[in-house]
Motif scaffolding. Structure first.
Motif, PDB file in Angstrom:
ATOM      1  N   ALA A  60       3.482   5.349  10.865  1.00 27.35           N
ATOM      2  CA  ALA A  60       3.479   4.099  10.089  1.00 27.35           C
ATOM      3  C   ALA A  60       2.472   4.270   8.957  1.00 27.35           C
ATOM      4  CB  ALA A  60       3.085   2.919  10.969  1.00 27.35           C
ATOM      5  N   SER A  62       1.071   2.144   5.344  1.00 26.77           N
ATOM      6  CA  SER A  62       1.100   0.906   4.557  1.00 26.77           C
ATOM      7  C   SER A  62       0.249   1.080   3.313  1.00 26.77           C
ATOM      8  CB  SER A  62       0.508  -0.260   5.348  1.00 26.77           C
ATOM      9  OG  SER A  62       1.145  -0.415   6.595  1.00 26.77           O
ATOM     10  N   TYR A  64      -1.159  -1.009  -0.438  1.00 25.67           N
ATOM     11  CA  TYR A  64      -1.257  -2.111  -1.397  1.00 25.67           C
ATOM     12  C   TYR A  64      -1.490  -1.492  -2.773  1.00 25.67           C
ATOM     13  CZ  TYR A  64      -1.242  -5.571   2.290  1.00 25.67           C
ATOM     14  OH  TYR A  64      -0.855  -6.381   3.339  1.00 25.67           O
ATOM     15  N   THR A  89      -5.444   7.378  13.258  1.00 28.07           N
ATOM     16  CA  THR A  89      -5.302   6.382  12.207  1.00 28.07           C
ATOM     17  C   THR A  89      -6.416   6.519  11.182  1.00 28.07           C
ATOM     18  OG1 THR A  89      -4.279   4.874  13.797  1.00 28.07           O
ATOM     19  CG2 THR A  89      -5.134   3.889  11.770  1.00 28.07           C
ATOM     20  N   MET A 110      -3.281   2.665   4.464  1.00 29.41           N
ATOM     21  CA  MET A 110      -3.671   2.996   5.830  1.00 29.41           C
ATOM     22  C   MET A 110      -2.479   3.678   6.481  1.00 29.41           C
ATOM     23  SD  MET A 110      -5.561  -0.525   7.156  1.00 29.41           S
ATOM     24  CE  MET A 110      -4.096  -1.546   6.946  1.00 29.41           C
ATOM     25  N   GLU A 222       2.906  -4.953  -1.477  1.00 28.74           N
ATOM     26  CA  GLU A 222       2.651  -4.255  -0.204  1.00 28.74           C
ATOM     27  C   GLU A 222       3.898  -3.490   0.212  1.00 28.74           C
ATOM     28  OE1 GLU A 222       2.648  -3.408   3.992  1.00 28.74           O
ATOM     29  OE2 GLU A 222       4.014  -4.861   3.064  1.00 28.74           O
TER      30      GLU A 222
ATOM     31  N   SER B  62      -1.821  -6.745   6.337  1.00 28.03           N
ATOM     32  CA  SER B  62      -1.414  -5.638   7.214  1.00 28.03           C
ATOM     33  C   SER B  62      -2.608  -5.198   8.040  1.00 28.03           C
ATOM     34  CB  SER B  62      -0.954  -4.430   6.388  1.00 28.03           C
ATOM     35  OG  SER B  62       0.063  -4.794   5.484  1.00 28.03           O
ATOM     36  N   ALA B  63      -2.338  -4.802   9.270  1.00 27.68           N
ATOM     37  CA  ALA B  63      -3.439  -4.338  10.132  1.00 27.68           C
ATOM     38  C   ALA B  63      -2.986  -3.189  11.002  1.00 27.68           C
ATOM     39  CB  ALA B  63      -3.935  -5.483  11.008  1.00 27.68           C
ATOM     40  N   TYR B  64      -3.905  -2.275  11.248  1.00 29.95           N
ATOM     41  CA  TYR B  64      -3.737  -1.195  12.218  1.00 29.95           C
ATOM     42  C   TYR B  64      -4.742  -1.437  13.334  1.00 29.95           C
ATOM     43  CZ  TYR B  64      -0.547   1.305   9.165  1.00 29.95           C
ATOM     44  OH  TYR B  64       0.550   1.638   8.417  1.00 29.95           O
ATOM     45  N   ARG B 108      -8.416  -2.267  11.485  1.00 33.68           N
ATOM     46  CA  ARG B 108      -8.607  -2.060  10.053  1.00 33.68           C
ATOM     47  C   ARG B 108      -7.446  -2.762   9.343  1.00 33.68           C
ATOM     48  NH1 ARG B 108     -10.602   3.666   7.566  1.00 33.68           N
ATOM     49  NH2 ARG B 108     -12.169   3.269   9.173  1.00 33.68           N
ATOM     50  N   ALA B 109      -7.742  -3.544   8.321  1.00 35.77           N
ATOM     51  CA  ALA B 109      -6.726  -4.397   7.697  1.00 35.77           C
ATOM     52  C   ALA B 109      -6.841  -4.375   6.188  1.00 35.77           C
ATOM     53  CB  ALA B 109      -6.872  -5.839   8.198  1.00 35.77           C
ATOM     54  N   GLU B 222       0.948  -1.053  14.086  1.00 36.30           N
ATOM     55  CA  GLU B 222       0.843  -1.629  12.731  1.00 36.30           C
ATOM     56  C   GLU B 222       1.518  -2.978  12.720  1.00 36.30           C
ATOM     57  OE1 GLU B 222       1.920  -2.767   8.734  1.00 36.30           O
ATOM     58  OE2 GLU B 222       3.382  -2.227  10.246  1.00 36.30           O
TER      59      GLU B 222
END
Lengths: 279, 279
Positions: A60, A62, A64, A89, A110, A222, B62-64, B108-109, B222
């Protein structure tokens, strides 16, 4: 080395976990460098920084998007968040420097990385591969008529995209209003797909806002990609679509299927709807 | 002050952009604190750090998830990436300290924030609200039979969830195998929904893996939420579903609709499929 591998070639930066990369103008589309190519580049850097446990493949990722990336030197600064048993991660910032020396952050990302070969291969899905005619019955950018709204961009020389004629009206100035673009996809120089190519493939088709009759730039806010299998060699098939437009933005979904009818990646991005009907 | 507002109450930390927050055990479910509540907490911190331009509402977050968050003190360390004209973007780390003083990063976001009142209100959608019977015909946790696999958790006292009987078989030990859970949702103490509540709502129902007959813990890798409108007061309706399971993970989608039939938030998470059929 393929053009794509060349794009993802990193040199060690000044600090541990920082990398230098030359961004080629060959990946330019619209107002800047393609966002999927840059996501793949950042993922490569995170993979390298995290890869000690064999967690080198994106599961995964992501991002921004903060400002348009320009051709030339960029730095990718990575930071490890966690190295776990089955995945690791981290995060990354893609940075360029202005002529006056000012640091400009382009993208913040991330990602979680794994060893796909160690995960179960069983899959169950309610989704179906895009219904496309044979590749030889699909249309490429070279088939676009004079005056077509299809942009002329260096990126299009590096990708081989064959559009489903049934969802290519937007390229003839006749958008369907459905917000759907389907196509076959491969890299023009013959490199076979891998998980990093999938990150690019999820952002390699034109924005589906074109099929809504909005041909302007659609900047991404995003973008998240899930890679759920290693792709088989051969053509990828991409379904790119939107189901929801609101608050001046649209939610763009993408599915990537491989030549063995396996869904190999899924993505979603939130992008700003172009304000003008025509570019 | 509502329980939810209390959970999102931040104190200034030791450094600019860092915040202290007390995580109440009242938000515990499964193996730790609910991930959506923590996402909302981190979004609140990013909103505060970025908010100078009126960009206080989450547009995309978004967050991991790295390790389970425990009740007690946590720090949220924020970092501003970009403050733009219509939105601002930043990132955050949620950190706790072990008894031996070791720093443990939990989540982490990243997120983009805006002023929803300044964005266009027009929306077009191909999605339809979940087809639910009237709320009084739906079932709550109090209706679960003895021996139900519905977990007994403090979180359930703070939320008022009324499940659609047609997709609640999993709660009676009879999962449908579809991977679908639909419900009405509101905060138990009567606080009306706002964009931060929506971040929580997208993760407030049980994992849809339960409707696949997998009742174990389904850790999130995620999680991304898009907030596309301010919610109207009243019940929210949530459609929580999966369309794809692969590589030992499942992709979980969520739609949140408000009392005026507006789609107000959409989310997707990649979570690890519980290995055991039963908890």
């Amino acid at each position: 080395m393929s053009e794509f591998e060349d794009a993802l070639t990193l040199r060690d930066g000044e600090f541990p976990g920082s990398y230098a990369v030359d961004i080629s103008a060959g990946w330019t589309i619209g107002g800047g460098i393609n966002g999927g190519l840059l996501l793949a580049t950042m993922a490569k850097a995170m993979s390298d920084a995290l890869g000690g446990r064999g967690h080198t493949e994106p599961l995964a990722v992501s991002a921004y998007y903060l400002s348009p990336t320009r051709p030339g030197l960029a730095m990718v600064e990575t930071d490890i968040a966690r190295q776990g048993g089955s995945s690791s991660t981290g995060s990354a910032a893609l940075v360029q420097y202005a002529d006056d020396g000012r640091r400009e952050e382009r993208i913040r990302a991330m990602g979680s990385f794994t060893d796909l070969s160690r995960l179960p291969t069983e899959a169950t899905t309610r989704l179906t591969p895009p219904d496309l005619p044979p590749v030889e019955q699909c249309v490429s950018k070279d088939d676009a008529p004079a005056g077509s709204p299809v942009p002329d961009a260096p990126l299009l020389e590096r990708t081989d995209v064959r559009f489903d004629p049934a969802s290519a009206g937007w390229a003839m100035g006749q958008p369907s209003g459905r917000g759907l673009i389907q196509a076959y996809f491969r890299l023009a120089d013959g490199q076979e797909p891998d998980p990093f190519v999938l990150l690019f493939a999820c952002d390699a088709l034109p924005p589906v806002s074109m099929d809504l009759g909005r041909y302007g730039w659609a900047p991404t806010i995003e973008f998240t990609v899930n890679v759920v299998a290693r792709p088989a060699p051969g053509w990828l098939r991409i379904k790119h679509y939107t189901e929801h437009t609101a608050a001046g933005h649209f939610v763009e979904d993408c599915q990537v299927w491989d030549s063995e009818d396996t869904l190999v990646a899924q993505s979603r991005q939130l992008a700003r709807m172009p304000r003008e009907p025509k570019a």
